[in-house]
Design an enzyme around this catalytic site. Structure first.
Site, short mmCIF file in Angstrom:
data_model
loop_
_atom_site.label_atom_id
_atom_site.label_comp_id
_atom_site.label_asym_id
_atom_site.label_seq_id
_atom_site.Cartn_x
_atom_site.Cartn_y
_atom_site.Cartn_z
N HIS A 99 0.81 -1.21 0.00
CA HIS A 99 0.00 0.00 0.00
C HIS A 99 0.85 1.27 0.00
CE1 HIS A 99 -4.23 -1.58 1.02
NE2 HIS A 99 -3.50 -2.57 0.54
N HIS A 267 -1.97 -12.41 -2.49
CA HIS A 267 -2.97 -13.09 -1.67
C HIS A 267 -2.59 -14.53 -1.34
CE1 HIS A 267 -6.21 -10.03 -3.19
NE2 HIS A 267 -5.34 -9.51 -2.35
#
Length: 724
Positions: A99, A267
């Site tokens: 992020h 993920h």
């Protein structure tokens, strides 16, 4: 809340605000005024390190092996105040790094992890960055220990890379060298919405057509890094989400294969958190009470259990073994059918149908329990979108290939805004040149500079053409991601040689004269282009009656077509250049605002901008040779005439059709000159006029020449990392 939100009706002796007694901002009173704040970011007054500190030198003293060992130990030291999922902070640190880097956008190079800006608002309080304040606080002991030898920007991205390495991935490498900022980049445009997570329709002409998203934005909603994991505007539809994923990642410089790899690899480890009521969470860091000491999203029901965390509202891991790098993401996504469900926090997510118990991950806190895995709408897009599915099937058939593609994509994600590998430091920095790094070979320095200058002077080129070509070559530089600039002479390659702003016919004429000179002396074309600008500028200085040398440092190289990702260079095309008084077409924003954007990307200050604009006008370097703003009768001499005549009250300024202005003699009404908005803003804006008046003074003619040369040299050398 800040100090201006406090009720000041009492007898507080301190004036709240600073601009007015009511605490208002200048731009609130006069919203149409030109806002120069973007040029004042990261003033030295906000930097606690002092002018003598050089991070590029400091990081060379870092004990990298010791830091990496400490980092890997930290990943497994769970803290009661923020417990680690499965006793490993890897997933959290990967999300922090992702992020931090993921706000990068290709259009203007802004965002990204290269400056540690996730520490400050608004990024530190974006909904999508929930609880990353905890990850940064977990890293504090390492920052404290290694101090000035490691920036926050480097430490944050290293944490993600070390997490992957600790969980089994062979990473592509890591480079140090990112310098921290010390103040929010509050003038970066993140969108016009006034509320977090406003419907994405607000930034699209047609939300059903992802390519209609407003430029330079990349994320689909205010406060998100990429796309809404629950679907377009929170409505699950993997095909539509897949289309948004493709556009968003393309705007972040990723192709379809890199996008699929990052989604799957991102993920493969960690989990999402939504095991509770999100409405019970405290305010984000910037709005939290002072006793929280920078912590936001306080969870009253955490109770020291990782399982109870609430962040995105989505709940669960994507794989069976969330602390291990493996092919588990593909095993579950393609091994089961999936159906829509809701998380405990009420978020839309997908769950597998009839999953085997042994394929379920264990609880993040209690290893004796197995819990349901999940997929987001973006994950389902990897299975439903035919292009992404084909790529994933290729990964499934060749796990080693997937490992390599992901490792390279992760490296690109975390290094994209660092620029060329000349800025890389550290033992793990890869030596391989990657096309997205805009590689440039080393240039020759062993040639006779004065002999080259003599041949340039005899080539029959005008001073304006030489100066304009050097400027056009260098003006593409962006300090946001260290792309562009004169090094490499890509102005002679596609697509730059055909850009309207570079005047292709004039450019071809100049290059035809300069390239043989470069070949004759063994100099790079890049050096000769800049040196031609030097020759033209020195001629103009002498014409103004001064003898000031223009510094020149040889050593630029010439890039080739093979070293140039032409498609990714399209975003560097200037659509306007106030320095050459040119706008490609009418835009929503004014030409002077476009000038500020270009100036900030070039790393110039407002005084430097003022000086350069005034000088470029009298040098006659306007695009197409227009006379707008050329307030002088001695074109080609580096005089202060632009400022002298702009501030002379003997003239008046009259708007005419086409958005231009006539400069008329007040007594005779005769037209003396013409101008654009970019010219006249230096007389109308109070700050810029103050700078213009400095150069209009009778005693500052030589100062102007020296200041122009300094600013010019700064632009010409902006991408010379070998000179640092």
């Amino acid at each position: 809340m800040d100090g201006n939100d406090i009720n000041t009706s009492g007898k507080c002796p301190v004036m709240h605000g600073g601009n007015t007694a009511t605490g208002g901002d200048v731009m609130e009173w006069w919203p149409s005024a030109l806002n120069l704040d973007i040029l004042h970011q990261h003033d030295t007054k906000s930097d606690p390190m002092g002018e003598d500190f050089n991070y590029q030198d400091a990081v060379k003293t870092l004990d990298v092996d010791a830091l990496k060992a400490d980092m890997k130990a930290l990943l497994k030291e769970s803290q009661d105040w923020w417990p680690a999922d499965w006793g490993h902070y890897g997933g959290l640190m990967i999300r922090l790094a992702w992020h931090s880097a993921g706000s990068y956008r290709l259009a203007d190079g802004r965002g990204g992890g290269g400056a540690g800006n996730i520490r400050f608002a608004p990024l530190n309080s974006w909904p999508d960055n929930g609880n990353l304040d905890k990850a940064r606080r977990l890293l504090w002991p390492l920052k404290k220990k290694y101090g000035n030898a490691i920036s926050w920007a480097d430490l944050i991205l290293l944490a993600g890379t070390m997490s992957y390495e600790d969980m089994g991935l062979k990473t592509f490498g890591f480079a140090f060298g990112r310098e921290d900022i010390w103040h929010p980049e509050k003038d970066t445009y993140w969108g016009a919405e006034k509320e977090w997570l406003a419907p994405s329709d607000e930034r699209y002409t047609d939300v059903g057509k992802p390519d209609t998203m407003e430029n330079p934005l990349a994320a689909v909603q205010m406060g998100l890094i990429y796309v809404n994991p629950e679907g377009v505007n929170g409505n699950p539809d993997p095909l539509k989400t897949g289309a948004q994923v493709r556009e968003t990642f393309a705007r972040m410089a990723m192709d379809d294969e890199e996008t699929a790899a990052l989604t799957a690899g991102g993920h493969t480890v960690g989990k999402a958190h939504g095991n509770g009521d999100a409405a019970l969470l405290g305010e984000e860091p910037e709005a939290a009470p002072i006793e929280n000491q920078g912590f936001g999203w306080v969870n009253p029901n955490l109770d020291g259990k990782a399982t109870n965390a609430v962040t995105s509202g989505i709940e669960g891991a994507w794989t069976t073994h969330p602390t291990k790098w493996d092919m588990g993401y593909f095993d579950l996504l393609f091994g089961y059918d999936w159906e829509l469900t809701k998380s405990p926090a009420g978020a839309n997510q997908w769950r597998p149908i009839d999953i085997k118990e042994e394929d379920m991950p264990v609880d993040a806190t209690d290893p004796t329990k197995r819990v349901m895995p999940m997929m987001t709408d973006a994950d389902m897009a990897m299975k439903v979108d035919p292009i992404y599915r084909e790529i994933c099937e290729k990964f499934i058939a060749d796990p080693a290939y997937f490992d390599d593609v992901f490792a390279r994509a992760w490296f690109k994600l975390t290094h994209r805004d660092m620029g060329p590998n000349a800025r890389y430091h550290g033992p793990d920095a890869p030596k391989e040149d990657l096309v997205w790094q805009d590689p440039v070979p080393a240039g020759n320095t062993d040639y006779d500079v004065e002999a080259v200058k003599a041949d340039i002077a005899a080539a029959g080129l005008s001073g304006a053409d030489m100066i304009a070509t050097a400027w056009d070559s260098a003006r593409t530089f962006r300090q946001s991601d260290y792309r562009g600039g004169a090094n490499g002479a890509r102005i002679r390659l596609a697509p730059q040689k055909d850009w309207e702003g570079n005047e292709p016919e004039r450019l071809a004429k100049v290059l035809a004269a300069l390239e043989p000179i470069a070949a004759k002396h063994g100099a790079s074309v890049a050096d000769v282009i800049v040196l031609a600008g030097t020759v033209g500028l020195e001629q103009a200085i002498k014409a103004a009656g001064f003898d000031v040398a223009v510094p020149f440092a040889p050593g630029r190289g010439d890039a080739t077509d093979d070293m140039t990702d032409a498609a990714s260079f399209d975003v560097l095309e200037p659509l306007a250049d106030g320095y050459r008084n040119w706008v490609k077409k009418d835009y929503v924003v004014t030409p002077e605002e476009l000038m500020l954007d270009r100036t900030q990307l070039l790393g110039l200050t407002a005084p430097e901008m003022t000086c350069l604009i005034g000088g470029m006008r009298v040098l006659g370097t306007n695009h197409g040779g227009t006379a707008h703003g050329v307030f002088t009768d001695t074109v080609g001499a580096l005089t202060t005439d632009f400022f002298v005549n702009l501030t002379d009250m003997a003239y008046k300024w009259v708007p005419v059709e086409g958005g231009t202005y006539e400069i008329r003699d007040r007594k005779t009404d005769a037209v003396k000159w013409t101008a654009t908005r970019v010219d006249l803003v230096f007389g109308s804006n109070s700050i810029l006029r103050a700078y213009a008046e400095v150069y209009a003074q009778d005693d500052n003619k030589e100062k102007f020449v020296k200041d122009f040369v300094a600013a010019w040299t700064k632009v010409m050398n902006a991408d010379r990392y070998d000179l640092a």
